[in-house]
Design an enzyme around this catalytic site. Sequence first.
Site, PDB file in Angstrom:
ATOM      1  CB  CYS A  83      -1.107  -0.018   1.247  1.00 50.57           C
ATOM      2  SG  CYS A  83      -2.291   1.371   1.093  1.00 50.57           S
ATOM      3  CG  HIS A 197      -4.485  -3.570   1.832  1.00 46.35           C
ATOM      4  ND1 HIS A 197      -3.487  -3.278   2.878  1.00 46.35           N
ATOM      5  CD2 HIS A 197      -4.784  -2.355   1.495  1.00 46.35           C
ATOM      6  CE1 HIS A 197      -3.520  -1.840   3.195  1.00 46.35           C
ATOM      7  NE2 HIS A 197      -4.384  -1.293   2.258  1.00 46.35           N
ATOM      8  CD  GLU A 199      -2.537  -6.550   4.479  1.00 48.96           C
ATOM      9  OE1 GLU A 199      -2.967  -5.376   4.592  1.00 48.96           O
ATOM     10  OE2 GLU A 199      -1.995  -6.751   3.472  1.00 48.96           O
TER      11      GLU A 199
END
Length: 218
Positions: A83, A197, A199
């Site tokens: 990011c 992202h 994750e």
Amino acid sequence: MSAKSVQILDYGIGNLFSVCRAIEKVGGTPELISKPDQVVEASKLIIPGVGAFERCVSRLKEFNLISSIMDYAQSGKPLLGICVGMQLLMDQSSEFGTHAGLGLIPGTVGRIPDIDINGEKQKVPHVGWAKLDLKVDVEGLGGQLFDGQLKNAHMYFVHSYHAIPLRTDDELVTVDYNGVSVSAAVGRQNVVGVQFHPEKSGEAGLLLLRNFVEVTDR
């Protein structure tokens, strides 16, 4: 230090808990680090980041981390920015003024156009899932992270600014946002940044992180 160890930079900014959990889920051993000597000694480094570019840069300076990140990058070991951590890899950003970045990948960070391909006003920030458009024959760390299984993967994005590399070869992945091409990943040799992202991107994101954990084992 274990071959599966991943050092995650803790400079007071970033979704550290989610990144650590994701690294654990793919078999890695996450370690939060915040000191310059820990950065230089890291084996695989992740730089997270959320919010404004200038705030992230200021925090890196407060923690005296700039030169150690540069030394780490020059060592040839894997570095992944996530990011705003991706945007920090560039020369500078125009978000809320002009602010210098790390300069590891030549280029700038600019706002996503608020006019789409039809001349209509579009919503910024870009929030949601988007399909990756991978370049072929990507070399270096980028080629190891974005293997064939991620060719048509969807990842989760939340951003108003994106990287604009000086060299087209440094833009590894793009996404289409209402007809406007937006960079999703940039990279050069051992340094890669992803705007999305991983994750928060389900199995596809975990695959990319698994590839990062295992990169030195290949």
